[in-house]
Design an enzyme around this catalytic site. Structure first.
Site, PDB file in Angstrom:
ATOM      1  N   ASN A 131      61.835  38.838 108.582  1.00 39.52           N
ATOM      2  CA  ASN A 131      61.063  39.679 109.509  1.00 39.52           C
ATOM      3  C   ASN A 131      60.207  40.694 108.756  1.00 39.52           C
ATOM      4  O   ASN A 131      59.078  40.971 109.155  1.00 39.52           O
ATOM      5  CB  ASN A 131      61.999  40.400 110.481  1.00 39.52           C
TER       6      ASN A 131
ATOM      7  N   GLU B 109      69.349  51.900 110.444  1.00 42.19           N
ATOM      8  CA  GLU B 109      70.602  51.425 111.021  1.00 42.19           C
ATOM      9  C   GLU B 109      71.760  52.273 110.513  1.00 42.19           C
ATOM     10  O   GLU B 109      71.859  52.583 109.322  1.00 42.19           O
ATOM     11  CB  GLU B 109      70.803  49.960 110.646  1.00 42.19           C
TER      12      GLU B 109
ATOM     13  N   GLU C  91      66.982  51.709 121.163  1.00 46.32           N
ATOM     14  CA  GLU C  91      67.264  51.195 119.819  1.00 46.32           C
ATOM     15  C   GLU C  91      67.554  52.308 118.822  1.00 46.32           C
ATOM     16  O   GLU C  91      68.260  52.086 117.834  1.00 46.32           O
ATOM     17  CB  GLU C  91      66.088  50.356 119.325  1.00 46.32           C
TER      18      GLU C  91
END
Length: 305
Positions: free
Chosen positions: A205, A167, A158
């Site tokens: 989340n 990100e 990831e």
């Protein structure tokens, strides 16, 4: 496993080196098992024998047998050097609290992630373990090591080897605010992008993870990119409590012997599994196999999804 040198052979080698003056030789005054941060710094030109102690890269080390030129920590647990503690500046070797409950040592962690961002600290990971004490601490020793390897393999994938904290595609940032949620996006519509070891995304989340961990991540999502322990805790929150696109949590997949492939399904199965992106799946599997091999444990079955 590398065999140790016979005592007579070691003695002969040391004697020969002393006679020829080919290199500096460090002979131990005593076979000490406890590390000392006051030990001399490791030297690539010196010869060491079993029991010699050195300091290197902020840690204390003890030689297991004769060696010269082998850098402490470069070959993990199978190397000649045994890491006996981290030198905290006060003259005593210390390990992060809770290390004894995690089946991956700091030296192994460092070898798994040689290019990692300094944000992803081993001490931060160990500090986060208290949030989910069953993680890598359930079932047999084999299961515990498999779970640690599976988690670290997935987070490696990831984050590009624990290199990326956030990100990389900033164009996606405004897309992670679900305005249908009653609590909205109080930190800003573009503040719920992927962060941390499992790239926590979306306002719902952040709220769910924050509620579970007792941290207001909905209003302070940047904590996930500024506090190492909090970042690791969000990764463990997902791993231990969320099914994602799968049918079980990654923790349950390993503990119940459903295989590494099921952990992939729970993290990114809707995109990668069932032929969606076999190359990405294989990348995760390859990393998992490398980590389990380093931990000396079999990987189990059902590796793919």
């Amino acid at each position: 496993m590398r065999s140790r040198r016979a005592p007579l052979l070691i003695a002969a080698l040391v004697a020969a080196l002393l006679t020829t003056g080919a290199a500096a030789v460090v002979v131990p005054a005593a076979q000490a098992a406890v590390a000392s941060c006051s030990a001399p710094a490791w030297s690539s030109s010196a010869v060491y024998v079993g029991g010699n102690q050195v300091t290197h890269a902020g840690a204390a080390w003890r030689a297991k047998w004769w060696t010269q030129g082998e850098t402490p920590g470069t070959t993990g647990e199978w190397g000649v050097w045994e890491r006996t503690g981290t030198c905290d500046g006060g003259g005593t070797p210390t390990d992060p609290p809770g290390t004894e409950d995690f089946p991956v040592s700091q030296a192994q962690f460092n070898s798994f992630f040689p290019n990692r961002n300094s944000f992803y600290t081993y001490s931060g990971l160990v500090a986060a373990l208290s949030a989910y004490p069953g993680f890598a601490n359930s079932g047999s020793e084999t299961i515990q090591k498999r779970e640690a390897a599976a988690f670290l393999a997935n987070v490696s994938h990831e984050t590009g080897g624990l290199v990326h904290i956030v990100e990389q595609n900033t164009a996606n940032y405004p897309h992670y605010c679900d305005t249908s949620q009653s609590y909205g996006c109080p930190a800003g519509n573009d503040q719920y992008y992927g962060r941390g070891p499992i790239q926590l995304s979306w306002n719902f989340n952040y709220k769910a993870a924050g509620d579970a961990l007792g941290i207001d991540l909905l209003r302070n999502p940047r904590l996930v990119q500024t506090d190492s322990a909090i970042a690791w805790k969000t990764g463990l929150w997902y791993w231990n409590t969320q099914n994602g696109p799968g049918t079980m949590t990654p923790h349950a997949a390993i503990v119940n012997d459903r295989g590494f492939g099921e952990t992939i399904r729970s993290i990114n199965g809707s995109i990668e599994c069932n032929g969606g992106n076999p190359a990405q799946v294989q990348s995760r599997v390859d990393t998992y196999l490398r980590f389990t091999s380093a931990l000396g444990v079999t990987p189990g079955g059902n590796l793919h999804c």
